[in-house]
Design a protein around this motif. Structure first.
Motif, PDB file in Angstrom:
ATOM      1  N   LEU A 139       0.877  -1.168   0.000  1.00  0.00           N
ATOM      2  CA  LEU A 139       0.000   0.000   0.000  1.00  0.00           C
ATOM      3  C   LEU A 139       0.915   1.219   0.000  1.00  0.00           C
ATOM      4  CD1 LEU A 139      -2.503  -1.095   2.826  1.00  0.00           C
ATOM      5  CD2 LEU A 139      -2.673  -1.544   0.388  1.00  0.00           C
ATOM      6  N   SER A 140       0.833   2.018  -1.052  1.00  0.00           N
ATOM      7  CA  SER A 140       1.765   3.137  -1.129  1.00  0.00           C
ATOM      8  C   SER A 140       1.158   4.283  -1.937  1.00  0.00           C
ATOM      9  CB  SER A 140       3.090   2.668  -1.734  1.00  0.00           C
ATOM     10  OG  SER A 140       4.088   3.657  -1.573  1.00  0.00           O
ATOM     11  N   ARG A 141       2.007   5.192  -2.337  1.00  0.00           N
ATOM     12  CA  ARG A 141       1.606   6.346  -3.127  1.00  0.00           C
ATOM     13  C   ARG A 141       2.834   6.803  -3.889  1.00  0.00           C
ATOM     14  NH1 ARG A 141       0.805  11.382   0.769  1.00  0.00           N
ATOM     15  NH2 ARG A 141       0.631  12.357  -1.264  1.00  0.00           N
ATOM     16  N   VAL A 142       2.674   7.681  -4.859  1.00  0.00           N
ATOM     17  CA  VAL A 142       3.881   8.254  -5.439  1.00  0.00           C
ATOM     18  C   VAL A 142       4.107   9.627  -4.816  1.00  0.00           C
ATOM     19  CG1 VAL A 142       3.895   6.969  -7.609  1.00  0.00           C
ATOM     20  CG2 VAL A 142       2.640   9.118  -7.475  1.00  0.00           C
ATOM     21  N   LEU A 154       8.549   4.422  -6.022  1.00  0.00           N
ATOM     22  CA  LEU A 154       7.725   3.385  -6.645  1.00  0.00           C
ATOM     23  C   LEU A 154       8.564   2.403  -7.459  1.00  0.00           C
ATOM     24  CD1 LEU A 154       4.938   2.191  -7.086  1.00  0.00           C
ATOM     25  CD2 LEU A 154       4.594   3.809  -8.962  1.00  0.00           C
ATOM     26  N   ARG A 155       9.630   2.906  -8.088  1.00  0.00           N
ATOM     27  CA  ARG A 155      10.456   1.985  -8.899  1.00  0.00           C
ATOM     28  C   ARG A 155      11.114   0.917  -8.027  1.00  0.00           C
ATOM     29  NH1 ARG A 155      14.502   5.632 -12.075  1.00  0.00           N
ATOM     30  NH2 ARG A 155      12.723   7.013 -12.106  1.00  0.00           N
ATOM     31  N   ASP A 156      11.421   1.265  -6.775  1.00  0.00           N
ATOM     32  CA  ASP A 156      12.009   0.281  -5.855  1.00  0.00           C
ATOM     33  C   ASP A 156      10.952  -0.709  -5.368  1.00  0.00           C
ATOM     34  OD1 ASP A 156      14.454   1.555  -6.097  1.00  0.00           O
ATOM     35  OD2 ASP A 156      13.999   2.936  -4.448  1.00  0.00           O
ATOM     36  N   LEU A 157       9.801  -0.182  -4.963  1.00  0.00           N
ATOM     37  CA  LEU A 157       8.731  -1.059  -4.477  1.00  0.00           C
ATOM     38  C   LEU A 157       8.278  -2.007  -5.582  1.00  0.00           C
ATOM     39  CD1 LEU A 157       6.578   1.580  -2.541  1.00  0.00           C
ATOM     40  CD2 LEU A 157       8.283   0.024  -1.599  1.00  0.00           C
ATOM     41  N   LEU A 180       7.134   2.875 -13.023  1.00  0.00           N
ATOM     42  CA  LEU A 180       6.937   1.453 -13.295  1.00  0.00           C
ATOM     43  C   LEU A 180       7.756   1.011 -14.508  1.00  0.00           C
ATOM     44  CD1 LEU A 180       3.155   0.880 -12.443  1.00  0.00           C
ATOM     45  CD2 LEU A 180       5.166   0.488 -11.023  1.00  0.00           C
ATOM     46  N   LYS A 181       7.866   1.899 -15.487  1.00  0.00           N
ATOM     47  CA  LYS A 181       8.692   1.557 -16.658  1.00  0.00           C
ATOM     48  C   LYS A 181      10.155   1.442 -16.243  1.00  0.00           C
ATOM     49  CE  LYS A 181       5.790   2.917 -20.451  1.00  0.00           C
ATOM     50  NZ  LYS A 181       5.383   3.985 -21.346  1.00  0.00           N
TER      51      LYS A 181
END
Ligand code: SAH
Length: 268
Positions: A139-142, A154-157, A180-181
Motif C-alpha cells: 500500500l503506497s503512493r507516489v 515506486l520503482r524500488d517497491l 513502473l517503466k
C-alpha cells in the motif's frame, strides 16, 4: 484528578455508508459529537447519528482547529467521534491528532475501517493475492507534495512484482507510468483504476494498461478519489489455468480438516 473525556477515531469505510463496521455504526448511533473528514464520509455520519448530535466537517480546518474541536467536545460521559475515510491508520494523519489529545489527557480509541484499497478490488472482483502469483500487497503512493522516505520510490517497491495499491496518486499517473517503466514493467501491464469505490451510483471501474490508463482516466474525467492497482493478479477471473489455494485442496490437511490422501501439512 477529574475524569477525562474520550475521542473515538472511527474508520467510516470507503464511501458506501453500509460499509462502516457494526462497532462504528453503534458508536455513531449514540454520538454526542462527530467531526467528519470531507464529503466521502458525510453520509455515514448523517445517516446513523442521533437527533441533536453535533456534526462538524473538518474540510476547512487546520490540524490545531480539529484537535481543539475534539478536545472541547470530549467531556466525561460524552461520545465524541472523529470519522475518517477507509481505515484511520492509512494516510489519515492519525498520530498527529492523537498526540495533542494525549497531551491533555483525553483518552483515545481507534475503530478500524474498510480501506478503499479493499473496496476497489472488491468492486472489480479481483484478488489482492493469488497462490504462486503474488503473496504480498504494497500500500503506497507516489511522491507529490509529501516526500517519500528513502527506499520507497515506486520503482524500488515495484521491483518486488507484488500487488501495488496506490493512494493519492491519480493526478500523478505520468509519474506512476515513468516509475513502473523504470522498474521494467511493460507497456501492456494491466492497470486498474477505481473511482469512488463502493459509492452507490458513482463508482467507476476503469481497466487499461500502463500505456493507456492515463488517457482512459482522462476520457472518464477521473482526477480524484481513485485507487490505482497494478498487480500480476489482475484479470485472473478469466485465466484458463489457476494454481489453487492449498486451503481448500483435498490433499492438504490443516487445523480444521484432515487430508483425504497425501501427506498432512500444517497451515495457519
Ligand atoms: N484512509 C483511507 C485513505 C485516505 S487517503 C483508506 O483507508 O482508504 C485518500 C485516498 O484514498 C484517495 O486519494 C484515494 O486514492 C483513496 N480513496 C479513498 N476513498 C476511495 C474510494 N471510495 N475509491 C477509490 N479510492 C479512494
Amino acid at each position: 484528578m477529574s475524569e477525562q473525556g474520550k475521542v473515538w477515531f472511527v474508520g467510516a469505510g470507503p464511501g458506501d455508508p453500509d460499509l462502516i463496521t457494526v462497532k462504528g455504526r453503534d458508536l455513531i448511533a449514540r454520538a454526542d459529537a462527530i467531526l467528519y473528514a470531507g464529503s466521502l464520509v458525510q453520509q455515514a455520519a448523517t445517516q446513523w447519528a442521533p437527533p441533536g448530535c453535533l456534526i462538524g466537517d473538518s474540510k476547512d480546518m487546520t490540524l490545531e482547529q480539529i484537535c481543539a474541536w475534539l478536545i472541547a467536545q470530549a467531556r466525561p460521559g460524552k461520545t465524541v467521534i472523529r470519522l475518517q475515510t477507509g481505515d484511520p491508520g492509512l494516510y489519515g494523519a492519525l498520530i498527529e491528532m492523537v498526540q495533542p489529545l494525549d497531551a491533555v489527557g483525553v483518552t483515545v480509541e481507534v475503530v478500524p475501517g474498510v480501506s478503499s484499497a479493499f473496496a476497489a478490488m472488491a468492486a472489480a472482483v479481483e484478488s489482492l493475492t493469488l497462490p504462486e502469483v503474488t503473496q504480498t500487497v504494497i500500500l503506497s503512493r507516489v511522491e507529490g507534495r509529501t516526500p517519500m522516505p528513502g527506499g520507497e520510490a515506486l520503482r524500488d517497491l515495484a521491483s518486488h512484482r507484488a500487488t501495488l495499491c496506490l493512494f493519492l496518486s491519480i493526478t500523478l499517473l505520468t509519474t506512476v507510468e515513468r516509475e513502473l517503466k523504470a522498474a521494467g514493467y511493460r507497456d501492456d501491464t494491466p492497470v486498474l483504476v477505481v473511482h469512488k469505490a463502493s459509492w452507490p451510483g458513482e463508482q467507476q471501474i476503469i481497466r487499461g494498461t500502463l500505456a493507456d490508463i492515463r488517457q482512459r482516466c482522462r476520457d472518464a474525467r477521473i482526477n480524484s478519489q481513485a485507487m490505482i492497482v497494478v498487480s500480476p493478479t489482475l484479470g485472473a477471473r478469466h485465466w484458463p489455468t489457476l494454481t489453487k489455494s492449498k486451503l481448500y485442496d483435498a490433499t492438504f490437511s490443516h487445523r480444521f480438516r484432515r487430508a483425504e490422501r497425501g501427506q498432512a501439512e500444517e497451515t495457519s
